[in-house]
Design a protein around this motif. Sequence first.
Motif, PDB file in Angstrom:
ATOM      1  N   VAL A 180       0.846  -1.192   0.000  1.00 42.15           N
ATOM      2  CA  VAL A 180       0.000   0.000   0.000  1.00 42.15           C
ATOM      3  C   VAL A 180       0.884   1.246   0.000  1.00 42.15           C
ATOM      4  CG1 VAL A 180      -1.753   1.302   1.260  1.00 42.15           C
ATOM      5  CG2 VAL A 180      -1.899  -1.186   1.143  1.00 42.15           C
ATOM      6  N   ALA A 189      -3.535   9.777  -5.555  1.00 40.13           N
ATOM      7  CA  ALA A 189      -4.956  10.031  -5.820  1.00 40.13           C
ATOM      8  C   ALA A 189      -5.699   8.726  -6.083  1.00 40.13           C
ATOM      9  CB  ALA A 189      -5.106  10.971  -7.013  1.00 40.13           C
ATOM     10  N   ARG A 190      -5.046   7.827  -6.802  1.00 36.32           N
ATOM     11  CA  ARG A 190      -5.688   6.552  -7.097  1.00 36.32           C
ATOM     12  C   ARG A 190      -5.853   5.725  -5.823  1.00 36.32           C
ATOM     13  NH1 ARG A 190      -9.455   4.132  -9.886  1.00 36.32           N
ATOM     14  NH2 ARG A 190      -8.985   1.980 -10.446  1.00 36.32           N
ATOM     15  N   ALA A 191      -4.825   5.758  -4.953  1.00 33.39           N
ATOM     16  CA  ALA A 191      -4.921   5.013  -3.701  1.00 33.39           C
ATOM     17  C   ALA A 191      -6.096   5.530  -2.870  1.00 33.39           C
ATOM     18  CB  ALA A 191      -3.619   5.120  -2.911  1.00 33.39           C
ATOM     19  N   ILE A 192      -6.287   6.854  -2.865  1.00 31.26           N
ATOM     20  CA  ILE A 192      -7.429   7.429  -2.143  1.00 31.26           C
ATOM     21  C   ILE A 192      -8.723   6.933  -2.763  1.00 31.26           C
ATOM     22  CG2 ILE A 192      -8.672   9.567  -1.635  1.00 31.26           C
ATOM     23  CD1 ILE A 192      -5.951  10.988  -1.592  1.00 31.26           C
ATOM     24  N   SER A 193      -8.774   6.952  -4.087  1.00 30.58           N
ATOM     25  CA  SER A 193     -10.021   6.590  -4.749  1.00 30.58           C
ATOM     26  C   SER A 193     -10.326   5.108  -4.597  1.00 30.58           C
ATOM     27  CB  SER A 193      -9.997   6.998  -6.223  1.00 30.58           C
ATOM     28  OG  SER A 193      -9.304   6.039  -6.978  1.00 30.58           O
ATOM     29  N   LEU A 194      -9.346   4.321  -4.187  1.00 26.74           N
ATOM     30  CA  LEU A 194      -9.619   2.912  -3.907  1.00 26.74           C
ATOM     31  C   LEU A 194      -9.997   2.697  -2.441  1.00 26.74           C
ATOM     32  CD1 LEU A 194      -6.812   1.181  -5.993  1.00 26.74           C
ATOM     33  CD2 LEU A 194      -9.254   1.110  -6.436  1.00 26.74           C
ATOM     34  N   GLY A 195     -10.033   3.781  -1.677  1.00 25.82           N
ATOM     35  CA  GLY A 195     -10.526   3.684  -0.307  1.00 25.82           C
ATOM     36  C   GLY A 195      -9.455   3.670   0.764  1.00 25.82           C
ATOM     37  N   TYR A 196      -8.196   3.903   0.401  1.00 27.95           N
ATOM     38  CA  TYR A 196      -7.139   3.885   1.404  1.00 27.95           C
ATOM     39  C   TYR A 196      -7.045   5.226   2.109  1.00 27.95           C
ATOM     40  CZ  TYR A 196      -5.575  -0.541  -0.460  1.00 27.95           C
ATOM     41  OH  TYR A 196      -5.512  -1.848  -0.828  1.00 27.95           O
ATOM     42  N   ASP A 197      -6.913   5.160   3.433  1.00 27.73           N
ATOM     43  CA  ASP A 197      -6.704   6.374   4.212  1.00 27.73           C
ATOM     44  C   ASP A 197      -5.203   6.665   4.160  1.00 27.73           C
ATOM     45  OD1 ASP A 197      -6.582   8.379   6.009  1.00 27.73           O
ATOM     46  OD2 ASP A 197      -7.691   7.353   7.591  1.00 27.73           O
ATOM     47  N   ALA A 200      -3.146   8.080   7.173  1.00 24.97           N
ATOM     48  CA  ALA A 200      -2.931   7.130   8.271  1.00 24.97           C
ATOM     49  C   ALA A 200      -1.805   6.160   7.915  1.00 24.97           C
ATOM     50  CB  ALA A 200      -4.214   6.376   8.560  1.00 24.97           C
ATOM     51  N   TYR A 201      -1.754   5.739   6.657  1.00 27.66           N
ATOM     52  CA  TYR A 201      -0.680   4.835   6.244  1.00 27.66           C
ATOM     53  C   TYR A 201       0.678   5.523   6.335  1.00 27.66           C
ATOM     54  CZ  TYR A 201      -3.562   0.961   4.719  1.00 27.66           C
ATOM     55  OH  TYR A 201      -4.392  -0.106   4.707  1.00 27.66           O
TER      56      TYR A 201
END
Lengths: 332, 273
Positions: A180, A189-197, A200-201
């Motif tokens: 991740v 942006a893509r990581a956000i759009s897949l639901g990752y916070d 926090a990571y």
Amino acid sequence: MRQSTLLLLVLGIAALLAPLTGLYTLFLLKCVAFALFAAAFNFFTGNVGLLSIGHAAFFGMGAYAAGHVAKEWGVPTELTLVISLGVGAGLGIIIGGMAIRRQGIYFAMITLAMAQMIYFFCVQAPFTGAEDGLQRIPRGTLFGTLSLADDMTLYALVVVVALAAIWGLQRVMEAPFGHVLLAIRDNEARAISLGYDVKAYKLSAFVLSASVAGLAGGLKAITLGLASLPDVHWTMSGTVILMCLLGGLGTSLGPIVGAIIVITLESKLASMGAIQIGPLAVDFSTKVPIVIGLIFMSCVLLFRKGVVGELISAFERLRPRGRTERPLVRAS
Amino acid sequence: MLDRRANLSELDGIGGSNTAEIILEAHGLRKEFSGFAAVAGVDLAVRHGSIHALIGPNGAGKTTVFNLLTKFIAPTAGRISFEGEDITSEPPAALARRGIVRSFQISAIFPHLSVHENLRIALQQRMVSPLWFWTGGQAVAGLQPRIAEVLEQFDLADLADHRAGELAYGQKRILELATTVATAPKLMLLDEPTQGLGHEDVDRVTALIKRVAVGRTVLMVEHNMRMVANVADRISVLRRGEKIAEGTYDEVSRDPQVIEAYLGSRARRRSKA
């Protein structure tokens, strides 16, 4: 074989062989402590892609904490190291929590500013011994029985602790969590759009990095018996950045190689004394920053990926690539 | 918060089947960039199970509306609700967890990860957490069959071990679509899925979208009118930040305002050239 296992094996063999070379044990101990520090820094900056210029705060405070509890309270060594890890983690949560919301240069500047506040706190605070630092920190005993006064016993402990931590960081990068982090670095942006916070990571990675940097500081204080202001000064953050760049930022072995190169250079140059070059008598012991600076410049100009990074890409170029690009869909 | 939810569901009941069908709704959506209204009060209702297209000439505010709906930018005014719940103030990552997944105009892939890893990242979101950094790979091993299925479905199986960054442009777009579909979103938002593609590839992506849209709701921004005519059940036409028409392709293509917006801009372009 997993990369973490391989890394553990390579470093383990190197650590076993190192004392046989006849090198000064204290020098080896210093190398191991700084290699761990560089690995901790690389874990965050190399994998998350945000530059921290504040890692000296974790390293230095880890060293002071270890020195204080070992010297004043007589805490056993294993607990001392846990405390320095905890101090790194605690500071990591505070500094990371404030900096992680920002990107790029702003992130770097906030970490620097916070670390400088810690530095000035250390200049004033009563328990740090100000200019003198904490000297003659006892090595203590392991589990209350095994004395660490012997260099080789201490070396064994430090190597085991450092290797466990380096292996742990590498394993985290191979776990889903690490994937991740790489995804966030690649395309936030893509990581956000897949639901990752993603914040926090990033914070989690920063705190992990800070904890291990604190542990490295603790190891350094126990092995050299000294915790002082240079440990927490911003130039220490600069040194660890240099170690990682020189060895190869983002590679698992690079920071360790870089740390060994820098520590070796520092100690060799310092003991070299004055050398006659033609009409000039150059005293290298006072010119360490100049030499390190020149090396840094040539690194940036000639081998940007660092020693290990360049080796890896040379290896990849040599390897024949059997893959053919199959144009599934042509671009217009 | 609970009271509010209860009220909303009551309203749904009163409204009858018509409101229950709406999955995503925007009311008076407005976005100003230092005084300039890029989006000036747009109402939008996307029906459950439909393919809804957002079209309009350049600068009409399509992408801004898109970014507002996915919370990548905050609206100056207006309200957005998803399945009857107000989501106006939710962060973008929370939206994804509700089942709204978007794609991007530029290909949204992770270039340094392999095609396989790209899909795993998309699928493992619910299985990892920022605090469980020690959780090993076996925790997500169960995803393997699903990844293989998606790779097969999108004809990417041969490329599974390639770095996504090495793929051809069209392949990247297909991978992006695959990762979006893999998460089984309730609502899929596609930002110009055929942009930059050649003729045959547009047909290919169009067919893929049609296939994956079965049983899902899709909202897309699109330039390619042929593609829109082909797949969209409902079309909203934007112009200068306002919605000027809405309906099926036949309805909007007969709308005098739409004709004016498109021909008008074309005529102006011709006079410039």
